[in-house]
Design a protein around this motif. Structure first.
Motif, PDB file in Angstrom:
ATOM      1  N   LYS A 230       0.864  -1.182   0.000  1.00 44.86           N
ATOM      2  CA  LYS A 230       0.000   0.000   0.000  1.00 44.86           C
ATOM      3  C   LYS A 230       0.898   1.229   0.000  1.00 44.86           C
ATOM      4  O   LYS A 230       1.662   1.453   0.955  1.00 44.86           O
ATOM      5  CB  LYS A 230      -0.911  -0.016   1.219  1.00 44.86           C
ATOM      6  N   CYS A 232       1.420   5.506  -0.949  1.00 39.26           N
ATOM      7  CA  CYS A 232       0.827   6.820  -1.201  1.00 39.26           C
ATOM      8  C   CYS A 232       1.542   7.498  -2.366  1.00 39.26           C
ATOM      9  O   CYS A 232       2.773   7.532  -2.401  1.00 39.26           O
ATOM     10  CB  CYS A 232       0.939   7.711   0.044  1.00 39.26           C
ATOM     11  N   ASP A 258      -7.066   3.711  -0.254  1.00 40.54           N
ATOM     12  CA  ASP A 258      -7.188   4.193   1.121  1.00 40.54           C
ATOM     13  C   ASP A 258      -6.664   5.620   1.167  1.00 40.54           C
ATOM     14  O   ASP A 258      -5.459   5.854   1.297  1.00 40.54           O
ATOM     15  CB  ASP A 258      -6.388   3.280   2.060  1.00 40.54           C
ATOM     16  N   ALA A 261      -3.629   6.543  -0.962  1.00 42.59           N
ATOM     17  CA  ALA A 261      -2.805   5.336  -1.097  1.00 42.59           C
ATOM     18  C   ALA A 261      -3.515   4.296  -1.959  1.00 42.59           C
ATOM     19  O   ALA A 261      -4.718   4.074  -1.820  1.00 42.59           O
ATOM     20  CB  ALA A 261      -2.493   4.748   0.283  1.00 42.59           C
ATOM     21  N   THR A 263      -3.238   0.168  -3.542  1.00 45.68           N
ATOM     22  CA  THR A 263      -2.659  -1.144  -3.245  1.00 45.68           C
ATOM     23  C   THR A 263      -2.138  -1.781  -4.527  1.00 45.68           C
ATOM     24  O   THR A 263      -2.819  -1.756  -5.563  1.00 45.68           O
ATOM     25  CB  THR A 263      -3.701  -2.065  -2.586  1.00 45.68           C
ATOM     26  N   SER A 283      11.219   5.866  -0.650  1.00 47.78           N
ATOM     27  CA  SER A 283      11.622   6.999   0.207  1.00 47.78           C
ATOM     28  C   SER A 283      12.312   8.089  -0.593  1.00 47.78           C
ATOM     29  O   SER A 283      12.066   9.284  -0.393  1.00 47.78           O
ATOM     30  CB  SER A 283      12.556   6.510   1.323  1.00 47.78           C
ATOM     31  N   ALA A 288       5.212   7.355   0.339  1.00 44.59           N
ATOM     32  CA  ALA A 288       5.182   6.630   1.612  1.00 44.59           C
ATOM     33  C   ALA A 288       4.654   5.209   1.440  1.00 44.59           C
ATOM     34  O   ALA A 288       3.592   4.997   0.834  1.00 44.59           O
ATOM     35  CB  ALA A 288       4.309   7.381   2.608  1.00 44.59           C
ATOM     36  N   ILE A 290       2.930   2.537   3.346  1.00 48.08           N
ATOM     37  CA  ILE A 290       2.178   2.449   4.606  1.00 48.08           C
ATOM     38  C   ILE A 290       1.681   1.038   4.899  1.00 48.08           C
ATOM     39  O   ILE A 290       1.052   0.803   5.927  1.00 48.08           O
ATOM     40  CB  ILE A 290       0.999   3.439   4.608  1.00 48.08           C
ATOM     41  N   GLY A 291       1.983   0.095   4.016  1.00 47.87           N
ATOM     42  CA  GLY A 291       1.583  -1.289   4.273  1.00 47.87           C
ATOM     43  C   GLY A 291       2.281  -2.251   3.335  1.00 47.87           C
ATOM     44  O   GLY A 291       2.444  -1.952   2.140  1.00 47.87           O
TER      45      GLY A 291
END
Length: 361
Positions: A230, A232, A258, A261, A263, A283, A288, A290-291
């Motif tokens: 996941k 962003c 989400d 973000a 998937t 990075s 980001a 996030i999962g």
């Protein structure tokens, strides 16, 4: 409890069971899995004494099925793919007949009452078998397999032709029986094995290609690692980056969202851990992560992979002494053919060189 050693069975030129060996311990519930025609039913028929093997040995509690078939059969309850039912009998008559046929020495009434309670057919004992649904007929077949309280129960495709509700009921029954018996479930239905078995044996074209505990079956497959990530950021740019990232062999944007973000489903090369590389790359670009969820292989994935792997191995030519001889022969024939072709080309060139001289004359 059950021991199979170098079992071989052929039908004419077709080898149905090709030198297989395995052991099943007391109290195990084992799924015997394979595609149609893999040799499952033949193996079960040999183990239960319905067929003889060309070579090898099958034994139950140390009793050889070939040398002492009656002694071994007393320890086995068997439900073949087509239950051996007499349709004009009532359920009660059939169970009493099976009780006498097996020479059971347990007290008849309490023993049959207990079996009917376990398989949930107490309410149909006075009905003719031909008037029962297929699900109930399967239950009656299981009941006859339990007569005599055998140590080993073998089911061959027990849910074929049943509706979803009946399938769930039969699976629950098999799971219950597995608590007090050694159970072999021969089937090609993957969900069935995953639902009730402690261990899985996969057979293909007469050979055992996998034998593992159900929770460890993924070990037999050297497959890509799969993740759901996941992330962003802009979907198109991220997907393009993922597809070009070294170590990733497949990337796909999923419908899940989400906030900002998205998937993505990723597959990495076998033996390559992409997690750190993925984290640092994202990075650097300010996206980001996030999962990140590792996805296990389903039994269907494993089954297809193992079966395909064995078929590919069979299609791959084996290098033998005969192969070497044939290779040398082909090489010699090729050289001779090339020399002959060169001689022909040279002769044609000479003819072409002589032709203008003849014209000038």
């Amino acid at each position: 409890m059950i021991k199979i050693q170098h079992l071989v069975k052929t039908y004419g030129s077709n080898c149905a069971v090709d030198d297989i060996s395995f052991e099943i311990q007391s109290g195990e519930t084992v799924g015997f899995l394979g595609p149609n025609g893999a040799g499952k039913s033949t193996t079960m028929n040999i183990l239960t004494g319905y067929l003889s093997a060309d070579s090898g040995r099958a034994s139950v509690s140390g009793i050889d099925i070939m040398s002492d078939p009656l002694g071994a059969k007393k320890l086995i309850g068997y439900l073949p793919e087509q239950p051996p039912l007499y349709l004009d009998m009532t359920v009660d008559e059939y169970l009493k007949f099976s009780y006498e046929l097996k020479g059971c020495t347990l007290p008849r009434k309490p023993h049959l009452d207990e079996i009917c309670e376990v398989v949930k057919i107490s309410d149909v004992r006075k009905r003719l078998i031909k008037n029962l649904s297929k699900g109930y007929r399967q239950r009656v077949g299981i009941a006859q397999a339990l007569i005599g309280n055998p140590d080993v129960i073998i089911f061959d495709e027990p849910t074929v032709g049943l509706d979803p509700k009946q399938i769930i009921e039969i699976r629950n029954l098999i799971r219950t029986l597995g608590k007090t018996h050694t159970v072999i479930l021969s089937t090609h239905i993957l969900q069935e094995v995953q639902a009730v078995c402690d261990r899985i044996i996969i057979i293909n074209k007469g050979k055992i290609v996998a034998d593992e505990k159900t929770e460890n079956i993924t070990r037999v497959v050297e497959n890509n690692r799969r993740f759901n990530a996941k992330i962003c950021g802009p979907q198109k740019e991220i997907l393009s980056m993922l597809k070009s990232l070294p170590g990733i062999v497949y990337a796909e944007a999923l419908a899940e969202k989400d906030g900002d973000a998205y998937t993505y489903m990723l597959e990495s090369e076998f033996g390559v851990d992409i997690r750190k590389k993925l984290f640092y790359t994202l990075s650097e670009r300010g996206w980001a992560l996030i999962g990140l969820e590792a996805l296990g292989l389903s039994l269907e994935d494993i089954f297809i992979s193992v079966v395909d792997k064995t078929q590919d191995a069979e299609n791959t030519p084996r290098y033998t002494r005969n192969t070497a001889k044939k290779s040398k022969l082909r090489t010699r024939n090729t050289l001779e053919r090339e020399m002959a072709e060169n001689l022909i080309v040279d002769a044609e060139k000479k003819q072409e060189e002589q032709a203008p001289l003849e014209d000038d004359e």
